[in-house]
Write an enzyme that holds these catalytic residues in place. Sequence first.
Site, PDB file in Angstrom:
ATOM      1  N   HIS A 228      -4.526  -0.857 -11.243  1.00 23.53           N
ATOM      2  CA  HIS A 228      -3.633  -0.716 -10.091  1.00 23.53           C
ATOM      3  C   HIS A 228      -3.528  -2.072  -9.403  1.00 23.53           C
ATOM      4  O   HIS A 228      -4.454  -2.898  -9.475  1.00 23.53           O
ATOM      5  CB  HIS A 228      -4.190   0.308  -9.104  1.00 23.53           C
ATOM      6  CG  HIS A 228      -4.171   1.705  -9.612  1.00 23.53           C
ATOM      7  ND1 HIS A 228      -4.353   2.791  -8.774  1.00 23.53           N
ATOM      8  CD2 HIS A 228      -4.003   2.223 -10.854  1.00 23.53           C
ATOM      9  CE1 HIS A 228      -4.285   3.907  -9.486  1.00 23.53           C
ATOM     10  NE2 HIS A 228      -4.083   3.592 -10.745  1.00 23.53           N
TER      11      HIS A 228
ATOM     12  N   GLU B 224      -3.874  -2.998  -6.365  1.00 25.66           N
ATOM     13  CA  GLU B 224      -4.966  -3.284  -5.436  1.00 25.66           C
ATOM     14  C   GLU B 224      -6.224  -3.731  -6.173  1.00 25.66           C
ATOM     15  O   GLU B 224      -6.890  -4.695  -5.779  1.00 25.66           O
ATOM     16  CB  GLU B 224      -5.322  -2.048  -4.594  1.00 25.66           C
ATOM     17  CG  GLU B 224      -4.193  -1.472  -3.805  1.00 25.66           C
ATOM     18  CD  GLU B 224      -3.490  -0.321  -4.533  1.00 25.66           C
ATOM     19  OE1 GLU B 224      -3.082  -0.489  -5.701  1.00 25.66           O
ATOM     20  OE2 GLU B 224      -3.354   0.749  -3.936  1.00 25.66           O
TER      21      GLU B 224
ATOM     22  N   CYS C 200      -4.671   4.939  -3.617  1.00 29.96           N
ATOM     23  CA  CYS C 200      -5.279   6.158  -4.143  1.00 29.96           C
ATOM     24  C   CYS C 200      -6.772   6.148  -3.791  1.00 29.96           C
ATOM     25  O   CYS C 200      -7.301   5.138  -3.313  1.00 29.96           O
ATOM     26  CB  CYS C 200      -5.073   6.229  -5.658  1.00 29.96           C
ATOM     27  SG  CYS C 200      -6.090   5.048  -6.588  1.00 29.96           S
TER      28      CYS C 200
ATOM     29  N   CYS D 197      -8.738   3.166  -5.371  1.00 31.52           N
ATOM     30  CA  CYS D 197      -8.460   1.882  -4.724  1.00 31.52           C
ATOM     31  C   CYS D 197      -9.038   1.838  -3.311  1.00 31.52           C
ATOM     32  O   CYS D 197      -9.549   0.802  -2.872  1.00 31.52           O
ATOM     33  CB  CYS D 197      -6.966   1.603  -4.713  1.00 31.52           C
ATOM     34  SG  CYS D 197      -6.303   1.318  -6.381  1.00 31.52           S
TER      35      CYS D 197
END
Length: 141
Positions: A46, A48, A75, A78
């Site tokens: 992801h 992040e 999410c 993260c």
Amino acid sequence: MALALAEAEAASARGEVPVGAVIVRDGAVIATAGNRVEELGDPTAHAEMLAIRQAAALGDKRLEGCDLYVTLEPCPMCAAAISLARIRRLYFGAYDPKGGGVEHGAKVFDHATCHHRPEVYGGLEESRSAEMLRAFFEKRR
């Protein structure tokens, strides 16, 4: 946030879900990333997570004093990484009622076992971030 949006657009052009992230320390950008889940075949890639890894590679696993800008509410995975990295402030664009882990779902930072809670500011460039996601998924259907 403009740079995070540019990273999200680049991710979309690569066929990735359009999410971009930027980490800033003392007014300087130290990491930028867009989603690379498909490209790397890695469910943890992801934006992040990639930005945190890039920033931590500069020599400090603790990103105290750093601010993270991301185009979508993080999410739970993260959000946990943001806490572990000790990010000072989290700024995000679109809210994610289905998969978010900050203001929705798991609400990671609200748990007693969460060791660090960053300052959280949601809704920055919300409509632009949400429209980019909406357009991406409309094309995929």
